[in-house]
Design a protein around this motif. Structure first.
Motif, PDB file in Angstrom:
ATOM      1  N   GLU A  98       0.825  -1.210   0.000  1.00  0.00           N
ATOM      2  CA  GLU A  98       0.000   0.000   0.000  1.00  0.00           C
ATOM      3  C   GLU A  98       0.859   1.261   0.000  1.00  0.00           C
ATOM      4  O   GLU A  98       0.543   2.243  -0.667  1.00  0.00           O
ATOM      5  CB  GLU A  98      -0.929   0.010   1.216  1.00  0.00           C
ATOM      6  N   GLU A  99       1.937   1.240   0.748  1.00  0.00           N
ATOM      7  CA  GLU A  99       2.819   2.405   0.868  1.00  0.00           C
ATOM      8  C   GLU A  99       3.904   2.438  -0.214  1.00  0.00           C
ATOM      9  O   GLU A  99       4.726   3.349  -0.228  1.00  0.00           O
ATOM     10  CB  GLU A  99       3.486   2.418   2.255  1.00  0.00           C
ATOM     11  N   GLU A 100       3.925   1.405  -1.073  1.00  0.00           N
ATOM     12  CA  GLU A 100       4.947   1.270  -2.113  1.00  0.00           C
ATOM     13  C   GLU A 100       6.355   1.316  -1.521  1.00  0.00           C
ATOM     14  O   GLU A 100       7.280   1.896  -2.086  1.00  0.00           O
ATOM     15  CB  GLU A 100       4.780   2.326  -3.200  1.00  0.00           C
ATOM     16  N   ALA A 101       6.500   0.658  -0.366  1.00  0.00           N
ATOM     17  CA  ALA A 101       7.788   0.622   0.334  1.00  0.00           C
ATOM     18  C   ALA A 101       8.618  -0.550  -0.170  1.00  0.00           C
ATOM     19  O   ALA A 101       8.093  -1.597  -0.532  1.00  0.00           O
ATOM     20  CB  ALA A 101       7.553   0.483   1.834  1.00  0.00           C
ATOM     21  N   MET A 102       9.913  -0.350  -0.209  1.00  0.00           N
ATOM     22  CA  MET A 102      10.845  -1.422  -0.575  1.00  0.00           C
ATOM     23  C   MET A 102      12.195  -1.117   0.037  1.00  0.00           C
ATOM     24  O   MET A 102      12.460   0.013   0.443  1.00  0.00           O
ATOM     25  CB  MET A 102      10.940  -1.559  -2.092  1.00  0.00           C
ATOM     26  N   GLY A 103      13.028  -2.122   0.116  1.00  0.00           N
ATOM     27  CA  GLY A 103      14.355  -1.926   0.672  1.00  0.00           C
ATOM     28  C   GLY A 103      14.972  -3.231   1.095  1.00  0.00           C
ATOM     29  O   GLY A 103      14.430  -4.306   0.865  1.00  0.00           O
ATOM     30  N   PRO A 104      16.126  -3.150   1.759  1.00  0.00           N
ATOM     31  CA  PRO A 104      16.825  -4.375   2.163  1.00  0.00           C
ATOM     32  C   PRO A 104      16.348  -4.909   3.508  1.00  0.00           C
ATOM     33  O   PRO A 104      15.874  -4.157   4.356  1.00  0.00           O
ATOM     34  CB  PRO A 104      18.279  -3.916   2.257  1.00  0.00           C
ATOM     35  N   VAL A 105      16.474  -6.221   3.654  1.00  0.00           N
ATOM     36  CA  VAL A 105      16.265  -6.882   4.938  1.00  0.00           C
ATOM     37  C   VAL A 105      17.566  -7.626   5.209  1.00  0.00           C
ATOM     38  O   VAL A 105      17.949  -8.518   4.462  1.00  0.00           O
ATOM     39  CB  VAL A 105      15.074  -7.870   4.889  1.00  0.00           C
ATOM     40  N   PHE A 106      18.273  -7.212   6.263  1.00  0.00           N
ATOM     41  CA  PHE A 106      19.553  -7.823   6.616  1.00  0.00           C
ATOM     42  C   PHE A 106      19.317  -8.909   7.654  1.00  0.00           C
ATOM     43  O   PHE A 106      18.721  -8.645   8.694  1.00  0.00           O
ATOM     44  CB  PHE A 106      20.526  -6.768   7.161  1.00  0.00           C
ATOM     45  N   THR A 107      19.793 -10.104   7.344  1.00  0.00           N
ATOM     46  CA  THR A 107      19.519 -11.267   8.185  1.00  0.00           C
ATOM     47  C   THR A 107      20.813 -11.981   8.537  1.00  0.00           C
ATOM     48  O   THR A 107      21.752 -11.999   7.755  1.00  0.00           O
ATOM     49  CB  THR A 107      18.596 -12.245   7.428  1.00  0.00           C
ATOM     50  N   THR A 108      20.835 -12.595   9.731  1.00  0.00           N
ATOM     51  CA  THR A 108      21.931 -13.469  10.122  1.00  0.00           C
ATOM     52  C   THR A 108      21.323 -14.804  10.525  1.00  0.00           C
ATOM     53  O   THR A 108      20.243 -14.849  11.129  1.00  0.00           O
ATOM     54  CB  THR A 108      22.782 -12.865  11.254  1.00  0.00           C
ATOM     55  N   ILE A 109      22.000 -15.884  10.142  1.00  0.00           N
ATOM     56  CA  ILE A 109      21.531 -17.226  10.469  1.00  0.00           C
ATOM     57  C   ILE A 109      22.725 -18.059  10.916  1.00  0.00           C
ATOM     58  O   ILE A 109      23.872 -17.684  10.695  1.00  0.00           O
ATOM     59  CB  ILE A 109      20.869 -17.921   9.252  1.00  0.00           C
ATOM     60  N   VAL A 110      22.441 -19.177  11.548  1.00  0.00           N
ATOM     61  CA  VAL A 110      23.461 -20.160  11.876  1.00  0.00           C
ATOM     62  C   VAL A 110      23.092 -21.433  11.140  1.00  0.00           C
ATOM     63  O   VAL A 110      21.971 -21.928  11.266  1.00  0.00           O
ATOM     64  CB  VAL A 110      23.553 -20.415  13.399  1.00  0.00           C
ATOM     65  N   ILE A 111      24.019 -21.939  10.346  1.00  0.00           N
ATOM     66  CA  ILE A 111      23.817 -23.214   9.667  1.00  0.00           C
ATOM     67  C   ILE A 111      24.424 -24.274  10.576  1.00  0.00           C
ATOM     68  O   ILE A 111      25.620 -24.248  10.869  1.00  0.00           O
ATOM     69  CB  ILE A 111      24.474 -23.239   8.264  1.00  0.00           C
ATOM     70  N   GLU A 112      23.574 -25.169  11.030  1.00  0.00           N
ATOM     71  CA  GLU A 112      23.995 -26.197  11.981  1.00  0.00           C
ATOM     72  C   GLU A 112      24.786 -27.299  11.276  1.00  0.00           C
ATOM     73  O   GLU A 112      24.853 -27.346  10.050  1.00  0.00           O
ATOM     74  CB  GLU A 112      22.768 -26.790  12.686  1.00  0.00           C
ATOM     75  N   LYS A 113      25.337 -28.210  12.056  1.00  0.00           N
ATOM     76  CA  LYS A 113      26.143 -29.307  11.524  1.00  0.00           C
ATOM     77  C   LYS A 113      25.345 -30.230  10.610  1.00  0.00           C
ATOM     78  O   LYS A 113      25.906 -30.860   9.726  1.00  0.00           O
ATOM     79  CB  LYS A 113      26.747 -30.117  12.672  1.00  0.00           C
ATOM     80  N   ASP A 114      24.018 -30.288  10.822  1.00  0.00           N
ATOM     81  CA  ASP A 114      23.173 -31.140   9.975  1.00  0.00           C
ATOM     82  C   ASP A 114      22.556 -30.371   8.808  1.00  0.00           C
ATOM     83  O   ASP A 114      21.780 -30.912   8.036  1.00  0.00           O
ATOM     84  CB  ASP A 114      22.078 -31.810  10.803  1.00  0.00           C
ATOM     85  N   GLY A 115      22.896 -29.080   8.678  1.00  0.00           N
ATOM     86  CA  GLY A 115      22.413 -28.271   7.560  1.00  0.00           C
ATOM     87  C   GLY A 115      21.155 -27.472   7.845  1.00  0.00           C
ATOM     88  O   GLY A 115      20.730 -26.682   7.006  1.00  0.00           O
ATOM     89  N   THR A 116      20.551 -27.655   9.005  1.00  0.00           N
ATOM     90  CA  THR A 116      19.352 -26.881   9.339  1.00  0.00           C
ATOM     91  C   THR A 116      19.744 -25.468   9.753  1.00  0.00           C
ATOM     92  O   THR A 116      20.900 -25.205  10.107  1.00  0.00           O
ATOM     93  CB  THR A 116      18.553 -27.541  10.484  1.00  0.00           C
ATOM     94  N   LEU A 117      18.788 -24.568   9.703  1.00  0.00           N
ATOM     95  CA  LEU A 117      19.031 -23.183  10.092  1.00  0.00           C
ATOM     96  C   LEU A 117      18.535 -22.953  11.508  1.00  0.00           C
ATOM     97  O   LEU A 117      17.490 -23.462  11.908  1.00  0.00           O
ATOM     98  CB  LEU A 117      18.309 -22.225   9.148  1.00  0.00           C
ATOM     99  N   SER A 118      19.293 -22.170  12.268  1.00  0.00           N
ATOM    100  CA  SER A 118      18.883 -21.803  13.622  1.00  0.00           C
ATOM    101  C   SER A 118      19.317 -20.361  13.875  1.00  0.00           C
ATOM    102  O   SER A 118      19.978 -19.750  13.039  1.00  0.00           O
ATOM    103  CB  SER A 118      19.500 -22.748  14.653  1.00  0.00           C
ATOM    104  N   ASN A 119      18.966 -19.850  15.036  1.00  0.00           N
ATOM    105  CA  ASN A 119      19.342 -18.491  15.448  1.00  0.00           C
ATOM    106  C   ASN A 119      19.069 -17.475  14.336  1.00  0.00           C
ATOM    107  O   ASN A 119      19.903 -16.612  14.053  1.00  0.00           O
ATOM    108  CB  ASN A 119      20.812 -18.412  15.856  1.00  0.00           C
ATOM    109  N   ILE A 120      17.920 -17.578  13.709  1.00  0.00           N
ATOM    110  CA  ILE A 120      17.565 -16.668  12.620  1.00  0.00           C
ATOM    111  C   ILE A 120      17.208 -15.322  13.225  1.00  0.00           C
ATOM    112  O   ILE A 120      16.317 -15.238  14.066  1.00  0.00           O
ATOM    113  CB  ILE A 120      16.386 -17.224  11.796  1.00  0.00           C
ATOM    114  N   GLU A 121      17.922 -14.287  12.819  1.00  0.00           N
ATOM    115  CA  GLU A 121      17.672 -12.943  13.337  1.00  0.00           C
ATOM    116  C   GLU A 121      17.653 -11.943  12.194  1.00  0.00           C
ATOM    117  O   GLU A 121      18.471 -12.025  11.280  1.00  0.00           O
ATOM    118  CB  GLU A 121      18.780 -12.506  14.304  1.00  0.00           C
ATOM    119  N   VAL A 122      16.728 -11.006  12.277  1.00  0.00           N
ATOM    120  CA  VAL A 122      16.704  -9.901  11.328  1.00  0.00           C
ATOM    121  C   VAL A 122      17.473  -8.763  11.983  1.00  0.00           C
ATOM    122  O   VAL A 122      17.091  -8.290  13.057  1.00  0.00           O
ATOM    123  CB  VAL A 122      15.263  -9.484  10.981  1.00  0.00           C
TER     124      VAL A 122
END
Length: 156
Positions: A89-113
């Motif tokens: 509605e506001e025609e907003a756009m931009g970046p979303v900076f994210t950090t993740i941890v890839i675990e030993k089995d390949g799954t993602l954890s500690n997902i933070e924006v």
């Protein structure tokens, strides 16, 4: 009269310059050969159960990888990310900076924006990241290790 002679001469000239468009005869039909994709060597790497340290992507021997590479990861994000209604509605756009941890089995954890452009864009990124398939984990010293990974995603 001169025009007619010129047109007739031009037509004869054009016809004589054209190549014959016949197809060459096929003596033997080509053989159809099934090509198989090259098989990737599956290497098993050990896991040190006592090593719970989270390594930086620059301090590992082999960085974590999304299946089929980062281009495919960007395609996954683009297809899965749904722009929040308020942002549309506001025609907003931009970046979303994210950090993740890839675990030993390949799954993602500690997902933070780390930073977003508002309108629920960060919350949507968290939802999408939880849907991510398993990654190939990072390697250090021949062992799979936990690894942090930071990346920007530009929403348009």
């Amino acid at each position: 009269m001169m025009k007619k002679v010129f047109l007739l001469f031009s037509l004869v000239f054009i016809i004589s310059c054209q190549k014959e468009s016949s197809k060459p005869a096929i003596v033997n039909p080509p053989l159809k050969v099934k090509k198989e994709a090259p098989k990737k060597a599956v290497l098993e790497y050990g896991i040190d159960e006592n090593d719970n340290e989270i390594y930086n992507a620059s301090s590992v021997d082999s960085r974590p990888e999304y299946p089929e590479g980062m281009d495919r990861f960007n395609i996954f994000l683009t297809k899965t990310y749904v722009m929040p209604k308020k942002a549309v509605e506001e025609e907003a756009m931009g970046p979303v900076f994210t950090t993740i941890v890839i675990e030993k089995d390949g799954t993602l954890s500690n997902i933070e924006v780390l930073r977003d452009f508002g309108y629920g864009s960060g919350k949507e990124m968290l939802r999408v990241m939880k849907l991510s398939p398993k990654w190939t984990p990072a390697l250090k010293g021949g062992k799979r290790v936990r690894c942090s990974y930071n990346f920007p995603f530009y929403v348009q």
